[in-house]
Design a protein around this motif. Structure first.
Motif, PDB file in Angstrom:
ATOM      1  N   GLY A  12      20.880  -4.664   2.247  1.00 12.54           N
ATOM      2  CA  GLY A  12      22.215  -5.160   1.931  1.00 12.54           C
ATOM      3  C   GLY A  12      22.634  -6.306   2.842  1.00 12.54           C
ATOM      4  O   GLY A  12      23.166  -7.327   2.382  1.00 12.54           O
ATOM      5  N   LYS A  13      22.357  -6.159   4.124  1.00 13.21           N
ATOM      6  CA  LYS A  13      22.718  -7.199   5.081  1.00 13.21           C
ATOM      7  C   LYS A  13      21.907  -8.470   4.863  1.00 13.21           C
ATOM      8  O   LYS A  13      22.437  -9.589   4.904  1.00 13.21           O
ATOM      9  N   ALA A  14      20.613  -8.295   4.639  1.00 14.20           N
ATOM     10  CA  ALA A  14      19.746  -9.454   4.413  1.00 14.20           C
ATOM     11  C   ALA A  14      20.131 -10.194   3.140  1.00 14.20           C
ATOM     12  O   ALA A  14      20.130 -11.432   3.093  1.00 14.20           O
ATOM     13  N   LEU A  15      20.486  -9.447   2.117  1.00 15.10           N
ATOM     14  CA  LEU A  15      20.863 -10.040   0.843  1.00 15.10           C
ATOM     15  C   LEU A  15      22.108 -10.905   0.992  1.00 15.10           C
ATOM     16  O   LEU A  15      22.164 -12.045   0.491  1.00 15.10           O
ATOM     17  N   ALA A  16      23.097 -10.388   1.699  1.00 17.05           N
ATOM     18  CA  ALA A  16      24.334 -11.146   1.919  1.00 17.05           C
ATOM     19  C   ALA A  16      24.057 -12.404   2.737  1.00 17.05           C
ATOM     20  O   ALA A  16      24.605 -13.483   2.461  1.00 17.05           O
ATOM     21  N   ARG A  17      23.190 -12.267   3.734  1.00 14.66           N
ATOM     22  CA  ARG A  17      22.849 -13.418   4.578  1.00 14.66           C
ATOM     23  C   ARG A  17      22.073 -14.461   3.784  1.00 14.66           C
ATOM     24  O   ARG A  17      22.366 -15.669   3.876  1.00 14.66           O
ATOM     25  N   MET A  18      21.106 -14.036   2.989  1.00 15.78           N
ATOM     26  CA  MET A  18      20.307 -14.978   2.213  1.00 15.78           C
ATOM     27  C   MET A  18      21.120 -15.621   1.099  1.00 15.78           C
ATOM     28  O   MET A  18      20.838 -16.739   0.680  1.00 15.78           O
ATOM     29  N   THR A 130       0.268  -0.977 -10.933  1.00 17.46           N
ATOM     30  CA  THR A 130      -0.620  -1.139 -12.089  1.00 17.46           C
ATOM     31  C   THR A 130      -0.291  -2.396 -12.891  1.00 17.46           C
ATOM     32  O   THR A 130      -1.097  -2.813 -13.732  1.00 17.46           O
ATOM     33  N   LEU A 131       0.880  -2.986 -12.656  1.00 11.13           N
ATOM     34  CA  LEU A 131       1.306  -4.127 -13.462  1.00 11.13           C
ATOM     35  C   LEU A 131       0.778  -5.442 -12.901  1.00 11.13           C
ATOM     36  O   LEU A 131       1.013  -5.757 -11.728  1.00 11.13           O
ATOM     37  N   PRO A 132       0.098  -6.226 -13.706  1.00 15.57           N
ATOM     38  CA  PRO A 132      -0.345  -7.543 -13.258  1.00 15.57           C
ATOM     39  C   PRO A 132       0.848  -8.417 -12.844  1.00 15.57           C
ATOM     40  O   PRO A 132       1.964  -8.236 -13.327  1.00 15.57           O
ATOM     41  N   ASN A 133       0.599  -9.328 -11.928  1.00 15.48           N
ATOM     42  CA  ASN A 133       1.562 -10.341 -11.464  1.00 15.48           C
ATOM     43  C   ASN A 133       2.639  -9.807 -10.526  1.00 15.48           C
ATOM     44  O   ASN A 133       3.446 -10.589 -10.017  1.00 15.48           O
ATOM     45  N   LEU A 134       2.685  -8.496 -10.285  1.00 17.25           N
ATOM     46  CA  LEU A 134       3.785  -7.908  -9.521  1.00 17.25           C
ATOM     47  C   LEU A 134       3.366  -7.622  -8.080  1.00 17.25           C
ATOM     48  O   LEU A 134       2.376  -6.928  -7.836  1.00 17.25           O
ATOM     49  N   THR A 135       4.111  -8.160  -7.124  1.00 14.86           N
ATOM     50  CA  THR A 135       3.900  -7.893  -5.705  1.00 14.86           C
ATOM     51  C   THR A 135       4.684  -6.634  -5.320  1.00 14.86           C
ATOM     52  O   THR A 135       5.848  -6.491  -5.691  1.00 14.86           O
ATOM     53  N   VAL A 136       4.053  -5.718  -4.583  1.00 18.51           N
ATOM     54  CA  VAL A 136       4.680  -4.454  -4.209  1.00 18.51           C
ATOM     55  C   VAL A 136       4.760  -4.342  -2.688  1.00 18.51           C
ATOM     56  O   VAL A 136       3.729  -4.371  -2.004  1.00 18.51           O
ATOM     57  N   ILE A 137       5.988  -4.223  -2.163  1.00 21.98           N
ATOM     58  CA  ILE A 137       6.220  -4.197  -0.716  1.00 21.98           C
ATOM     59  C   ILE A 137       6.989  -2.938  -0.330  1.00 21.98           C
ATOM     60  O   ILE A 137       7.991  -2.596  -0.964  1.00 21.98           O
ATOM     61  N   VAL A 138       6.518  -2.261   0.731  1.00 26.43           N
ATOM     62  CA  VAL A 138       7.159  -1.045   1.225  1.00 26.43           C
ATOM     63  C   VAL A 138       7.428  -1.219   2.724  1.00 26.43           C
ATOM     64  O   VAL A 138       6.558  -0.938   3.556  1.00 26.43           O
ATOM     65  N   PRO A 139       8.619  -1.668   3.104  1.00 24.37           N
ATOM     66  CA  PRO A 139       8.913  -1.914   4.526  1.00 24.37           C
ATOM     67  C   PRO A 139       8.977  -0.624   5.340  1.00 24.37           C
ATOM     68  O   PRO A 139       9.359   0.439   4.847  1.00 24.37           O
ATOM     69  N   ALA A 140       8.623  -0.756   6.634  1.00 27.41           N
ATOM     70  CA  ALA A 140       8.558   0.399   7.520  1.00 27.41           C
ATOM     71  C   ALA A 140       9.843   0.641   8.306  1.00 27.41           C
ATOM     72  O   ALA A 140      10.071   1.745   8.791  1.00 27.41           O
ATOM     73  N   ASP A 141      10.667  -0.395   8.464  1.00 26.65           N
ATOM     74  CA  ASP A 141      11.921  -0.231   9.204  1.00 26.65           C
ATOM     75  C   ASP A 141      12.894  -1.330   8.807  1.00 26.65           C
ATOM     76  O   ASP A 141      12.620  -2.137   7.898  1.00 26.65           O
ATOM     77  N   ALA A 142      14.034  -1.380   9.482  1.00 27.59           N
ATOM     78  CA  ALA A 142      15.085  -2.337   9.127  1.00 27.59           C
ATOM     79  C   ALA A 142      14.649  -3.780   9.370  1.00 27.59           C
ATOM     80  O   ALA A 142      14.919  -4.670   8.554  1.00 27.59           O
ATOM     81  N   VAL A 143      13.977  -4.023  10.486  1.00 32.17           N
ATOM     82  CA  VAL A 143      13.532  -5.381  10.807  1.00 32.17           C
ATOM     83  C   VAL A 143      12.573  -5.892   9.739  1.00 32.17           C
ATOM     84  O   VAL A 143      12.707  -7.012   9.235  1.00 32.17           O
ATOM     85  N   GLU A 144      11.610  -5.057   9.390  1.00 33.00           N
ATOM     86  CA  GLU A 144      10.636  -5.478   8.380  1.00 33.00           C
ATOM     87  C   GLU A 144      11.296  -5.678   7.016  1.00 33.00           C
ATOM     88  O   GLU A 144      10.900  -6.561   6.256  1.00 33.00           O
ATOM     89  N   THR A 145      12.303  -4.879   6.720  1.00 30.96           N
ATOM     90  CA  THR A 145      13.008  -5.030   5.449  1.00 30.96           C
ATOM     91  C   THR A 145      13.665  -6.400   5.343  1.00 30.96           C
ATOM     92  O   THR A 145      13.563  -7.080   4.315  1.00 30.96           O
ATOM     93  N   GLU A 146      14.342  -6.799   6.402  1.00 28.30           N
ATOM     94  CA  GLU A 146      15.008  -8.113   6.372  1.00 28.30           C
ATOM     95  C   GLU A 146      13.993  -9.231   6.191  1.00 28.30           C
ATOM     96  O   GLU A 146      14.210 -10.167   5.416  1.00 28.30           O
ATOM     97  N   LYS A 147      12.871  -9.126   6.897  1.00 27.60           N
ATOM     98  CA  LYS A 147      11.815 -10.141   6.759  1.00 27.60           C
ATOM     99  C   LYS A 147      11.228 -10.121   5.348  1.00 27.60           C
ATOM    100  O   LYS A 147      10.888 -11.166   4.784  1.00 27.60           O
ATOM    101  N   ALA A 148      11.122  -8.922   4.767  1.00 29.47           N
ATOM    102  CA  ALA A 148      10.548  -8.792   3.419  1.00 29.47           C
ATOM    103  C   ALA A 148      11.474  -9.405   2.373  1.00 29.47           C
ATOM    104  O   ALA A 148      11.007 -10.012   1.400  1.00 29.47           O
ATOM    105  N   VAL A 149      12.783  -9.243   2.546  1.00 30.27           N
ATOM    106  CA  VAL A 149      13.744  -9.850   1.623  1.00 30.27           C
ATOM    107  C   VAL A 149      13.615 -11.374   1.679  1.00 30.27           C
ATOM    108  O   VAL A 149      13.600 -12.055   0.645  1.00 30.27           O
ATOM    109  N   GLU A 150      13.523 -11.909   2.884  1.00 27.85           N
ATOM    110  CA  GLU A 150      13.355 -13.356   3.048  1.00 27.85           C
ATOM    111  C   GLU A 150      12.080 -13.830   2.359  1.00 27.85           C
ATOM    112  O   GLU A 150      12.074 -14.852   1.668  1.00 27.85           O
ATOM    113  N   ALA A 151      10.994 -13.072   2.543  1.00 28.74           N
ATOM    114  CA  ALA A 151       9.710 -13.443   1.935  1.00 28.74           C
ATOM    115  C   ALA A 151       9.775 -13.346   0.416  1.00 28.74           C
ATOM    116  O   ALA A 151       9.198 -14.181  -0.298  1.00 28.74           O
TER     117      ALA A 151
END
Length: 314
Positions: A12-18, A130-151
Motif C-alpha cells: 500500500g505504501k509503495a503503491l501510493a509512493r509510485m 502455469t500461465l505463459p507471459n506471467l511473472t510471479v513474485i513472492v516477497p519475503a518482507d516489507a523491504v522486498e515488497t516495496e522493491k518488487a512493486v517498483e520492479a
C-alpha cells in the motif's frame, strides 16, 4: 527487534509512493481496499482509483482494457479470489495478449488465519506460474515488497505479486538490491541449501541458526521470483551443497517445490525435501497455530534438512 510489517502494508505504501512518480499507474480493487491497503493510494489519487465491487472477473477485464489504453493498472483482491474467481480473465484477457496488468493479491497462504479454508489460498502460485507471459513474485518482507512493486512497474507485461496478511520480521535492510528473476543468497553454507519464498525465508533463517548449533552449514536462498525461476542459482546450489530443501506457504503441489524439482530433475538431480501444505485445505485458527499444525515452522525445516542430509550421505 524491529517491528513486524505485513507485505500487504508495504504494498500500500509503495503503491501510493509510485503513484506520485508515474501518472499512468491506476489502481482497481474488489471492495477490499482497507484490507489490501490500496486505500493508501485511493487517499492521495482518488481519480485514479476504482472500486469495482465484489466482482473480480470484471475488475481484471477492466484492468486489461486500461492496460490496452496505455495505463499501468494494479488490480488487488484476496489471493484466493484474484487468481481463482478470475482465472479465465487472467488467462485470456491478460496473459494471452501479454497486457501490462499487475495483479497484487493479498491474504495468501494459511497465515490468513481465522478466515479459514475458503480464504486461505494455497494454490495461487501453481495457477499463476502455469500461465505463459506471467511473472510471479513472492516477497519475503516489507523491504522486498516495496522493491518488487517498483520492479513490477518497470516490467512491460503481466505480473502476479503474492502478498500476505501477517506481520513479518525484516529479512533485508534498505540497501537491499532486488532484481526480478535473480535469487538472493541470504546465507552461505556448504552442507545443504534451503530455497524459500515469502514468510518461509524468515523461518529458514531461524532454522539455519538451529542447525548451526549442530555444526550443519546451511545455505539459504530467497527465491522471490517463482517465474522465471533462477535456474542457474538452483543448479549451482545443488552442485555445491548436494541436497535441497524447499519451503513455501503454499501447497507442495505446483508451487516453489515443484518449480525447483523441475530444474533439478533436468539438470542436477540431488535429494530434495519439500516443506509446504500437503494436499489438504486449511482451517480456521490463529496464524501461529496453523503454521505449526501444517508443518511450516523452523523446526519442521530442521527435520526436513536432516532427512535430506541422510539421503545425501546414505
Amino acid at each position: 527487534m524491529s517491528k513486524k510489517v505485513a507485505t500487504r502494508e508495504a504494498y500500500g505504501k509503495a503503491l501510493a509512493r509510485m503513484g506520485a512518480v508515474n501518472s499512468n499507474i491506476v489502481v482497481l480493487d474488489a471492495d477490499l481496499s482497507k484490507s489490501t491497503k490500496t486505500a493508501d493510494f485511493a487517499a492521495v489519487f482518488p481519480d485514479r482509483f476504482f472500486d469495482m465491487g465484489v466482482a473480480e472477473q470484471n475488475m481484471l477485464g477492466t484492468a486489461a482494457g486500461l492496460a490496452a489504453a496505455g495505463k499501468i493498472p494494479f488490480a488487488s483482491s484476496f489471493a484466493v479470489f484474484a487468481t481463482g474467481r478470475a482465472f479465465e480473465q487472467i488467462r485470456n484477457s491478460i496473459a494471452y495478449p501479454k497486457l501490462n496488468v499487475k495483479i497484487a493479491a493479498t491474504h495468501a497462504g494459511i497465515s490468513v488465519g481465522e478466515d479459514g479454508a475458503s480464504h486461505q489460498s494455497i494454490e495461487d502460485i501453481s495457477l499463476m506460474r502455469t500461465l505463459p507471459n506471467l511473472t510471479v513474485i513472492v516477497p519475503a518482507d516489507a523491504v522486498e515488497t516495496e522493491k518488487a512493486v517498483e520492479a513490477a512497474v518497470e516490467i512491460n507485461g503481466p505480473v502476479y505479486l503474492r502478498l500476505g496478511r501477517l506481520g513479518l520480521p525484516a529479512v533485508f535492510d534498505e540497501n537491499y538490491q532486488f532484481e526480478v528473476g535473480k535469487a538472493v543468497t541470504v546465507k552461505e553454507g556448504s552442507d545443504i541449501t534451503i530455497i524459500a519464498c515469502g514468510l518461509m525465508v524468515g523461518h529458514a533463517v531461524e532454522a539455519a541458526e538451529m542447525l548451526a548449533a549442530e555444526n550443519i552449514s546451511t545455505r539459504i536462498i530467497n527465491m522471490h521470483t517463482i517465474k522465471p525461476i533462477d535456474r542457474d542459482t538452483v543448479i549451482k546450489a545443488a552442485r555445491e551443497t548436494g541436497a535441497i530443501v524447499t519451503a513455501e506457504e503454499h501447497s507442495i503441489i505446483g508451487g516453489l517445490g515443484s518449480a525447483v524439482a523441475e530444474v533439478l530433475v533436468q539438470s542436477e538431480p540431488v535429494p530434495q525435501e519439500m516443506i509446504g501444505v500437503r494436499d489438504t485445505f486449511g482451517e480456521s485458527g490463529k496464524p501461529a497455530e496453523l503454521l505449526q499444525k501444517y508443518g511450516l515452522m523452523p523446526a519442521d525445516i530442521v527435520t526436513a534438512v536432516k532427512k535430506a542430509l541422510d539421503r545425501k550421505n546414505g
